[in-house]
Design a protein around this motif. Structure first.
Motif, PDB file in Angstrom:
ATOM      1  N   ALA A 187     -33.507-110.102  37.833  1.00 16.91           N
ATOM      2  CA  ALA A 187     -32.544-109.072  38.225  1.00 16.91           C
ATOM      3  C   ALA A 187     -31.658-109.558  39.377  1.00 16.91           C
ATOM      4  O   ALA A 187     -30.454-109.296  39.396  1.00 16.91           O
ATOM      5  N   ALA A 188     -32.244-110.291  40.322  1.00 13.60           N
ATOM      6  CA  ALA A 188     -31.453-110.814  41.445  1.00 13.60           C
ATOM      7  C   ALA A 188     -30.384-111.795  40.941  1.00 13.60           C
ATOM      8  O   ALA A 188     -29.244-111.810  41.422  1.00 13.60           O
ATOM      9  N   ALA A 189     -30.757-112.608  39.944  1.00  9.54           N
ATOM     10  CA  ALA A 189     -29.786-113.540  39.362  1.00  9.54           C
ATOM     11  C   ALA A 189     -28.667-112.780  38.665  1.00  9.54           C
ATOM     12  O   ALA A 189     -27.480-113.110  38.806  1.00  9.54           O
ATOM     13  N   GLY A 190     -29.028-111.753  37.924  1.00 11.26           N
ATOM     14  CA  GLY A 190     -28.010-110.950  37.249  1.00 11.26           C
ATOM     15  C   GLY A 190     -27.079-110.268  38.213  1.00 11.26           C
ATOM     16  O   GLY A 190     -25.867-110.172  37.985  1.00 11.26           O
ATOM     17  N   ARG A 191     -27.625-109.819  39.335  1.00 17.15           N
ATOM     18  CA  ARG A 191     -26.794-109.146  40.349  1.00 17.15           C
ATOM     19  C   ARG A 191     -25.766-110.109  40.931  1.00 17.15           C
ATOM     20  O   ARG A 191     -24.600-109.753  41.132  1.00 17.15           O
ATOM     21  N   LEU A 192     -26.187-111.344  41.190  1.00 18.22           N
ATOM     22  CA  LEU A 192     -25.263-112.317  41.763  1.00 18.22           C
ATOM     23  C   LEU A 192     -24.164-112.682  40.763  1.00 18.22           C
ATOM     24  O   LEU A 192     -22.973-112.725  41.103  1.00 18.22           O
ATOM     25  N   VAL A 193     -24.547-112.918  39.497  1.00 19.87           N
ATOM     26  CA  VAL A 193     -23.546-113.239  38.479  1.00 19.87           C
ATOM     27  C   VAL A 193     -22.596-112.060  38.290  1.00 19.87           C
ATOM     28  O   VAL A 193     -21.380-112.233  38.147  1.00 19.87           O
ATOM     29  N   GLY A 194     -23.125-110.855  38.315  1.00 20.15           N
ATOM     30  CA  GLY A 194     -22.276-109.671  38.175  1.00 20.15           C
ATOM     31  C   GLY A 194     -21.294-109.509  39.318  1.00 20.15           C
ATOM     32  O   GLY A 194     -20.149-109.077  39.114  1.00 20.15           O
ATOM     33  N   THR A 195     -21.707-109.881  40.523  1.00 20.94           N
ATOM     34  CA  THR A 195     -20.803-109.805  41.674  1.00 20.94           C
ATOM     35  C   THR A 195     -19.624-110.761  41.497  1.00 20.94           C
ATOM     36  O   THR A 195     -18.468-110.421  41.801  1.00 20.94           O
TER      37      THR A 195
ATOM     38  N   PRO B  85     -33.039-107.602  29.726  1.00 18.12           N
ATOM     39  CA  PRO B  85     -32.614-106.326  30.304  1.00 18.12           C
ATOM     40  C   PRO B  85     -32.495-106.313  31.828  1.00 18.12           C
ATOM     41  O   PRO B  85     -31.495-105.788  32.354  1.00 18.12           O
ATOM     42  N   PRO B  86     -33.459-106.868  32.605  1.00 20.87           N
ATOM     43  CA  PRO B  86     -33.273-106.837  34.065  1.00 20.87           C
ATOM     44  C   PRO B  86     -32.014-107.583  34.513  1.00 20.87           C
ATOM     45  O   PRO B  86     -31.311-107.140  35.428  1.00 20.87           O
ATOM     46  N   PHE B  87     -31.730-108.720  33.874  1.00 20.94           N
ATOM     47  CA  PHE B  87     -30.543-109.495  34.208  1.00 20.94           C
ATOM     48  C   PHE B  87     -29.289-108.722  33.831  1.00 20.94           C
ATOM     49  O   PHE B  87     -28.370-108.548  34.654  1.00 20.94           O
ATOM     50  N   LEU B  88     -29.223-108.236  32.587  1.00 19.62           N
ATOM     51  CA  LEU B  88     -28.026-107.567  32.096  1.00 19.62           C
ATOM     52  C   LEU B  88     -27.760-106.259  32.833  1.00 19.62           C
ATOM     53  O   LEU B  88     -26.620-105.950  33.187  1.00 19.62           O
ATOM     54  N   ASP B  89     -28.804-105.491  33.100  1.00 21.19           N
ATOM     55  CA  ASP B  89     -28.621-104.218  33.811  1.00 21.19           C
ATOM     56  C   ASP B  89     -28.106-104.445  35.227  1.00 21.19           C
ATOM     57  O   ASP B  89     -27.203-103.734  35.698  1.00 21.19           O
ATOM     58  N   ALA B  90     -28.670-105.439  35.920  1.00 17.96           N
ATOM     59  CA  ALA B  90     -28.224-105.731  37.280  1.00 17.96           C
ATOM     60  C   ALA B  90     -26.799-106.269  37.278  1.00 17.96           C
ATOM     61  O   ALA B  90     -25.996-105.955  38.165  1.00 17.96           O
ATOM     62  N   LEU B  91     -26.482-107.093  36.292  1.00 21.08           N
ATOM     63  CA  LEU B  91     -25.108-107.621  36.164  1.00 21.08           C
ATOM     64  C   LEU B  91     -24.129-106.477  35.964  1.00 21.08           C
ATOM     65  O   LEU B  91     -23.078-106.419  36.621  1.00 21.08           O
TER      66      LEU B  91
END
Length: 393
Positions: free
Chosen positions: A297-305, A329-335
């Protein structure tokens, strides 16, 4: 493949182009759109029929008289070999020009794999798949996606550091010489983006596609075409630097998004917990392992930013995410949350964020779609028509 020449707006290739973009259509509907005389249109359609590029798909109900035939471009009668080579895997498939996959083979690749050996193996497997499916006689082109920037003129890749042996290798020759068909090359993230675009039915809208596997890359589809940029490096979001982070990247710099949030980075962070492969990451996330979910999820959040800035600049209607890590899902949702929280309001409100529907086949569908646009272009079709219309001495 060399850039196609422009086709006359009334040529058989142009007629097919209209059918591909707006069909299925009746003859009358097609005539209304193109403006050709009825006699000339019949002549063009007869040419396309003889070339196997046209098919009837039914009849339109009529208020009187015979029902009108409905015509569309035949993008299922010809075959392409499509392949996707990555840092850890290679997949090759037999597909029609609509992107329907008839057979495929997936092969893991060793670290530091060599292009000659890898492509030779793909060629042998591709021939086996063509024989199994009985579609060898309809093969019209080969399409190959690889990581890194593509020099389309010379048919080589500016390979990522983890694939150093591929640097400057001529990618078209092994297939073109053996199969005697044109060979199309594309960056893997561009191919994924175009596959996502084809999944959506080729809408008249901009799309950003993001591939998060071993590395991170993005592709852009604008005005129905992949946007490569001046040096074929458009979409290299994996090497945008993040201030305050000193993690070394494979490219030699520090603080790149790929060094912090790629599949390789997630794997490195989870290695102390016993994770050894990307498949281990996927299994643990799906099992709800708290540490795997947190890191992903942390990785997805950074890519989403980072993508929030891309969305603000490009203002796409669609943002599609693929790759083994990207669709978790954790990656995509955070992104998604990061994009919606950080993109400019007007761009954020118009974007549809989701996973690639075809999963791992999205890249293959994109390669098939790019091949279709090449071999069914007006110029390419008219080049086939010339022998049909040339006088016999």
């Amino acid at each position: 493949m060399s850039p196609p020449r422009a086709a006359p707006p009334t040529s058989a290739g142009h007629v097919l182009e209209v059918l591909r973009a707006e069909g299925p259509l009746t003859r009358q509907e097609l005539q209304d759109r193109i403006g050709l005389s009825r006699v000339t249109l019949v002549e063009r359609l007869d040419l396309l029929q003889r070339l196997g590029l046209l098919r009837q798909t039914g009849h339109r109900a009529s208020s009187g008289g015979r029902p009108a035939e409905i015509l569309e471009a035949n993008d299922v009668g010809r075959t392409a070999l499509v392949a996707d080579v990555g840092q850890r895997h290679a997949t090759i498939a037999v597909a029609d020009l609509r992107g329907t996959v008839f057979a495929q083979a997936h092969r893991p690749l060793p670290t530091g794999h060599l292009p000659g050996e890898t492509l030779s193996g793909l060629l042998a497997t591709g021939r086996e798949l063509l024989a199994e499916t009985g579609r060898a006689d309809s093969l019209c082109a080969m399409g190959l996606s690889v990581p890194g920037q593509i020099d389309h003129e010379h048919g080589i890749t500016v390979a990522p550091p983890s694939m150093a042996a591929w640097q400057g290798f001529r990618l078209r020759e092994p297939f073109g010489e053996a199969l005697s068909v044109p060979v199309l090359l594309e960056n893997d993230a561009n191919a994924l983006a175009f596959g996502a675009y084809c999944e959506l039915g080729r809408p008249d809208a901009a799309l950003v596609g993001v591939k998060v596997g071993t590395g991170i890359g993005a592709g852009l589809v604008i005005s129905k075409r992949t946007h490569r940029g001046e040096t074929s490096s458009a979409g290299e979001i994996g090497h945008i630097r993040i201030e305050g982070n000193d993690q070394r990247c494979d490219c030699g710099r520090r603080g790149c998004v790929a060094a912090i949030a790629s599949g390789q980075a997630v794997l490195r962070q989870l290695r102390p917990t016993g994770v050894r492969t990307a498949e281990d990451v996927v299994r643990r996330v799906r099992a709800g392992n708290p540490e795997a979910v947190r890191v992903t999820a942390a990785a997805g959040r950074l890519v989403g930013t980072v993508l929030a800035t891309v969305v603000t600049i490009v203002n796409p209607r669609y943002l599609r995410v693929g790759g083994a890590i990207g669709v978790l899902p954790p990656f995509l949702d955070a992104l998604r949350d990061a994009v919606l929280a950080n993109a400019h309001t007007s761009a954020r409100d118009g974007v549809d964020v989701g996973a690639c529907v075809l999963g791992s086949n999205t890249t293959l569908a994109g390669v098939a779609g790019l091949v279709a646009d090449e071999v069914l272009s007006p110029a390419a079709v008219d080049a086939l028509v010339v022998p049909e219309t040339s006088p016999v001495p």
